[in-house]
Design a protein around this motif. Structure first.
Motif, PDB file in Angstrom:
ATOM      1  N   PRO A   1       0.830  -1.216   0.000  1.00  0.00           N
ATOM      2  CA  PRO A   1       0.000   0.000   0.000  1.00  0.00           C
ATOM      3  C   PRO A   1       0.857   1.256   0.000  1.00  0.00           C
ATOM      4  CG  PRO A   1      -0.817  -1.578   1.602  1.00  0.00           C
ATOM      5  CD  PRO A   1       0.485  -2.115   1.116  1.00  0.00           C
ATOM      6  N   GLY A   2       0.542   2.175  -0.902  1.00  0.00           N
ATOM      7  CA  GLY A   2       1.257   3.440  -0.940  1.00  0.00           C
ATOM      8  C   GLY A   2       2.613   3.388  -1.602  1.00  0.00           C
ATOM      9  N   LYS A   3       2.965   2.228  -2.123  1.00  0.00           N
ATOM     10  CA  LYS A   3       4.275   2.078  -2.767  1.00  0.00           C
ATOM     11  C   LYS A   3       4.104   1.571  -4.191  1.00  0.00           C
ATOM     12  CE  LYS A   3       6.802   1.018   1.491  1.00  0.00           C
ATOM     13  NZ  LYS A   3       7.708   0.053   2.153  1.00  0.00           N
ATOM     14  N   GLU A   4       5.147   1.744  -4.974  1.00  0.00           N
ATOM     15  CA  GLU A   4       5.134   1.193  -6.321  1.00  0.00           C
ATOM     16  C   GLU A   4       5.414  -0.305  -6.275  1.00  0.00           C
ATOM     17  OE1 GLU A   4       6.606   5.144  -8.807  1.00  0.00           O
ATOM     18  OE2 GLU A   4       7.734   3.277  -8.934  1.00  0.00           O
ATOM     19  N   ARG A   5       4.918  -0.992  -7.286  1.00  0.00           N
ATOM     20  CA  ARG A   5       5.203  -2.421  -7.377  1.00  0.00           C
ATOM     21  C   ARG A   5       6.698  -2.618  -7.614  1.00  0.00           C
ATOM     22  NH1 ARG A   5       1.248  -5.407 -11.174  1.00  0.00           N
ATOM     23  NH2 ARG A   5       2.187  -4.013 -12.707  1.00  0.00           N
ATOM     24  N   GLU A   6       7.264  -3.611  -6.959  1.00  0.00           N
ATOM     25  CA  GLU A   6       8.697  -3.858  -7.093  1.00  0.00           C
ATOM     26  C   GLU A   6       8.960  -5.322  -7.412  1.00  0.00           C
ATOM     27  OE1 GLU A   6      11.291  -3.911  -3.686  1.00  0.00           O
ATOM     28  OE2 GLU A   6       9.622  -4.236  -2.286  1.00  0.00           O
ATOM     29  N   GLY A   7      10.010  -5.545  -8.152  1.00  0.00           N
ATOM     30  CA  GLY A   7      10.454  -6.900  -8.424  1.00  0.00           C
ATOM     31  C   GLY A   7      11.159  -7.459  -7.203  1.00  0.00           C
ATOM     32  N   VAL A   8      10.821  -8.662  -6.808  1.00  0.00           N
ATOM     33  CA  VAL A   8      11.381  -9.304  -5.628  1.00  0.00           C
ATOM     34  C   VAL A   8      12.424 -10.336  -6.018  1.00  0.00           C
ATOM     35  CG1 VAL A   8      10.836 -10.776  -3.656  1.00  0.00           C
ATOM     36  CG2 VAL A   8       9.297  -8.905  -4.285  1.00  0.00           C
ATOM     37  N   SER A   9      12.068 -11.168  -6.992  1.00  0.00           N
ATOM     38  CA  SER A   9      12.970 -12.251  -7.379  1.00  0.00           C
ATOM     39  C   SER A   9      12.599 -12.736  -8.762  1.00  0.00           C
ATOM     40  CB  SER A   9      12.871 -13.405  -6.381  1.00  0.00           C
ATOM     41  OG  SER A   9      13.740 -14.459  -6.731  1.00  0.00           O
ATOM     42  N   CYS A  10      13.530 -13.380  -9.424  1.00  0.00           N
ATOM     43  CA  CYS A  10      13.208 -14.001 -10.707  1.00  0.00           C
ATOM     44  C   CYS A  10      14.111 -15.212 -10.933  1.00  0.00           C
ATOM     45  CB  CYS A  10      13.331 -13.029 -11.867  1.00  0.00           C
ATOM     46  SG  CYS A  10      15.010 -12.561 -12.262  1.00  0.00           S
ATOM     47  N   MET A  11      13.672 -16.040 -11.860  1.00  0.00           N
ATOM     48  CA  MET A  11      14.442 -17.211 -12.266  1.00  0.00           C
ATOM     49  C   MET A  11      14.308 -17.326 -13.768  1.00  0.00           C
ATOM     50  SD  MET A  11      13.973 -21.213 -11.132  1.00  0.00           S
ATOM     51  CE  MET A  11      14.937 -21.058  -9.629  1.00  0.00           C
TER      52      MET A  11
ATOM     53  N   PRO B   1      17.348  -9.994 -13.973  1.00  0.00           N
ATOM     54  CA  PRO B   1      16.067  -9.611 -13.372  1.00  0.00           C
ATOM     55  C   PRO B   1      15.057  -9.059 -14.370  1.00  0.00           C
ATOM     56  CG  PRO B   1      17.725  -7.946 -12.950  1.00  0.00           C
ATOM     57  CD  PRO B   1      18.439  -9.092 -13.590  1.00  0.00           C
ATOM     58  N   LEU B   2      13.799  -8.978 -13.894  1.00  0.00           N
ATOM     59  CA  LEU B   2      12.692  -8.521 -14.707  1.00  0.00           C
ATOM     60  C   LEU B   2      12.124  -7.218 -14.162  1.00  0.00           C
ATOM     61  CD1 LEU B   2      10.818 -11.926 -15.039  1.00  0.00           C
ATOM     62  CD2 LEU B   2      12.141 -10.799 -16.829  1.00  0.00           C
ATOM     63  N   SER B   3      11.622  -6.403 -15.068  1.00  0.00           N
ATOM     64  CA  SER B   3      10.893  -5.205 -14.671  1.00  0.00           C
ATOM     65  C   SER B   3       9.443  -5.345 -15.105  1.00  0.00           C
ATOM     66  CB  SER B   3      11.518  -3.961 -15.311  1.00  0.00           C
ATOM     67  OG  SER B   3      11.363  -4.009 -16.721  1.00  0.00           O
ATOM     68  N   ASP B   4       8.594  -4.453 -14.595  1.00  0.00           N
ATOM     69  CA  ASP B   4       7.175  -4.492 -14.968  1.00  0.00           C
ATOM     70  C   ASP B   4       6.987  -4.523 -16.481  1.00  0.00           C
ATOM     71  OD1 ASP B   4       5.217  -2.673 -12.507  1.00  0.00           O
ATOM     72  OD2 ASP B   4       6.773  -4.182 -12.275  1.00  0.00           O
ATOM     73  N   GLN B   5       7.817  -3.755 -17.171  1.00  0.00           N
ATOM     74  CA  GLN B   5       7.651  -3.591 -18.614  1.00  0.00           C
ATOM     75  C   GLN B   5       7.976  -4.865 -19.384  1.00  0.00           C
ATOM     76  OE1 GLN B   5       9.293  -1.405 -16.605  1.00  0.00           O
ATOM     77  NE2 GLN B   5       7.601   0.059 -16.577  1.00  0.00           N
ATOM     78  N   ASP B   6       8.683  -5.790 -18.754  1.00  0.00           N
ATOM     79  CA  ASP B   6       9.059  -7.031 -19.430  1.00  0.00           C
ATOM     80  C   ASP B   6       7.933  -8.055 -19.412  1.00  0.00           C
ATOM     81  OD1 ASP B   6      12.238  -6.756 -17.789  1.00  0.00           O
ATOM     82  OD2 ASP B   6      11.705  -6.110 -19.824  1.00  0.00           O
ATOM     83  N   ILE B   7       6.957  -7.884 -18.530  1.00  0.00           N
ATOM     84  CA  ILE B   7       6.000  -8.937 -18.223  1.00  0.00           C
ATOM     85  C   ILE B   7       4.912  -9.066 -19.292  1.00  0.00           C
ATOM     86  CG2 ILE B   7       4.289  -9.753 -16.570  1.00  0.00           C
ATOM     87  CD1 ILE B   7       7.282  -9.980 -15.722  1.00  0.00           C
ATOM     88  N   ASP B   8       4.649 -10.313 -19.652  1.00  0.00           N
ATOM     89  CA  ASP B   8       3.580 -10.603 -20.609  1.00  0.00           C
ATOM     90  C   ASP B   8       2.292 -11.076 -19.929  1.00  0.00           C
ATOM     91  OD1 ASP B   8       6.268 -11.766 -22.466  1.00  0.00           O
ATOM     92  OD2 ASP B   8       4.957 -10.171 -23.197  1.00  0.00           O
ATOM     93  N   TYR B   9       2.438 -11.809 -18.838  1.00  0.00           N
ATOM     94  CA  TYR B   9       1.256 -12.289 -18.109  1.00  0.00           C
ATOM     95  C   TYR B   9       1.504 -12.168 -16.607  1.00  0.00           C
ATOM     96  CZ  TYR B   9      -0.720 -14.191 -22.387  1.00  0.00           C
ATOM     97  OH  TYR B   9      -1.238 -14.331 -23.652  1.00  0.00           O
ATOM     98  N   TRP B  10       0.443 -11.786 -15.884  1.00  0.00           N
ATOM     99  CA  TRP B  10       0.467 -11.662 -14.436  1.00  0.00           C
ATOM    100  C   TRP B  10      -0.543 -12.611 -13.800  1.00  0.00           C
ATOM    101  CZ3 TRP B  10       3.744  -8.232 -11.959  1.00  0.00           C
ATOM    102  CH2 TRP B  10       4.319  -7.237 -12.735  1.00  0.00           C
ATOM    103  N   GLY B  11      -0.194 -13.120 -12.623  1.00  0.00           N
ATOM    104  CA  GLY B  11      -1.196 -13.771 -11.808  1.00  0.00           C
ATOM    105  C   GLY B  11      -2.038 -12.727 -11.100  1.00  0.00           C
ATOM    106  N   LYS B  12      -3.023 -13.189 -10.336  1.00  0.00           N
ATOM    107  CA  LYS B  12      -3.929 -12.254  -9.661  1.00  0.00           C
ATOM    108  C   LYS B  12      -3.419 -11.830  -8.293  1.00  0.00           C
ATOM    109  CE  LYS B  12      -8.117 -13.613 -12.117  1.00  0.00           C
ATOM    110  NZ  LYS B  12      -9.529 -14.075 -12.007  1.00  0.00           N
ATOM    111  N   GLY B  13      -2.413 -12.512  -7.790  1.00  0.00           N
ATOM    112  CA  GLY B  13      -1.786 -12.108  -6.540  1.00  0.00           C
ATOM    113  C   GLY B  13      -2.285 -12.846  -5.322  1.00  0.00           C
ATOM    114  N   THR B  14      -1.442 -12.841  -4.286  1.00  0.00           N
ATOM    115  CA  THR B  14      -1.798 -13.407  -3.001  1.00  0.00           C
ATOM    116  C   THR B  14      -1.274 -12.463  -1.927  1.00  0.00           C
ATOM    117  OG1 THR B  14      -1.684 -15.398  -1.612  1.00  0.00           O
ATOM    118  CG2 THR B  14       0.292 -14.848  -2.848  1.00  0.00           C
ATOM    119  N   LEU B  15      -2.093 -12.220  -0.900  1.00  0.00           N
ATOM    120  CA  LEU B  15      -1.764 -11.227   0.115  1.00  0.00           C
ATOM    121  C   LEU B  15      -0.918 -11.836   1.225  1.00  0.00           C
ATOM    122  CD1 LEU B  15      -2.114  -8.392   1.396  1.00  0.00           C
ATOM    123  CD2 LEU B  15      -4.230  -9.273   2.444  1.00  0.00           C
TER     124      LEU B  15
END
Length: 132
Positions: free
Chosen positions: A41-51, A113-127
């Protein structure tokens, strides 16, 4: 149809652990780069990890500075699922966690690593909520 479904989120106390799962369908995870992102909340989405994919020869993993040493990404090819093991959780790790895939090749390799702009498909997320 390509789909990513996250699970494993929940409420945990600081210092605890959670393992997130991302099950893929419609494509083979091992063939592409897969990433975990989070949006607090209140922050930009950030990349955490990738493989990355094993193509051409070496699997690359990457972690943000904020989770390095605490989070581990892994993949079970038989289950077509990627995991994010989160240890030593902190309240600042509270966020919605998304898995995402980049289906593109960059020259002869896949990106990590990946950035938002690289992504083709997203999941819906888990809190994930980490209490003090």
């Amino acid at each position: 149809q390509l789909q990513l479904v996250e699970s494993g989120g929940g409420l945990v106390q600081a210092g605890g652990s959670l393992r997130l799962s991302c099950a893929a369908s419609g494509f083979t995870l091992d063939d592409y780069s897969i990433g975990w992102f989070r949006h607090a909340p209140g922050k930009e989405r950030e990349g955490v990890s990738c493989m990355s994919s094993r193509v051409p020869s070496v699997v690359i993993t990457n972690y943000s500075d904020s989770v390095q040493g605490r989070f581990t990404i892994s993949r079970n090819n038989a289950k077509n699922t990627v995991y994010l093991q989160m240890n030593s959780l902190k309240p600042e790790d509270t966020a919605v966690y998304y898995c995402a895939v980049d289906l593109k090749m960059y020259g002869s390799a896949y990106k990590c690593p990946l950035s938002d702009q690289d992504i083709d498909y997203w999941g819906k997320g888990t809190l994930v909520t980490v209490s003090p």
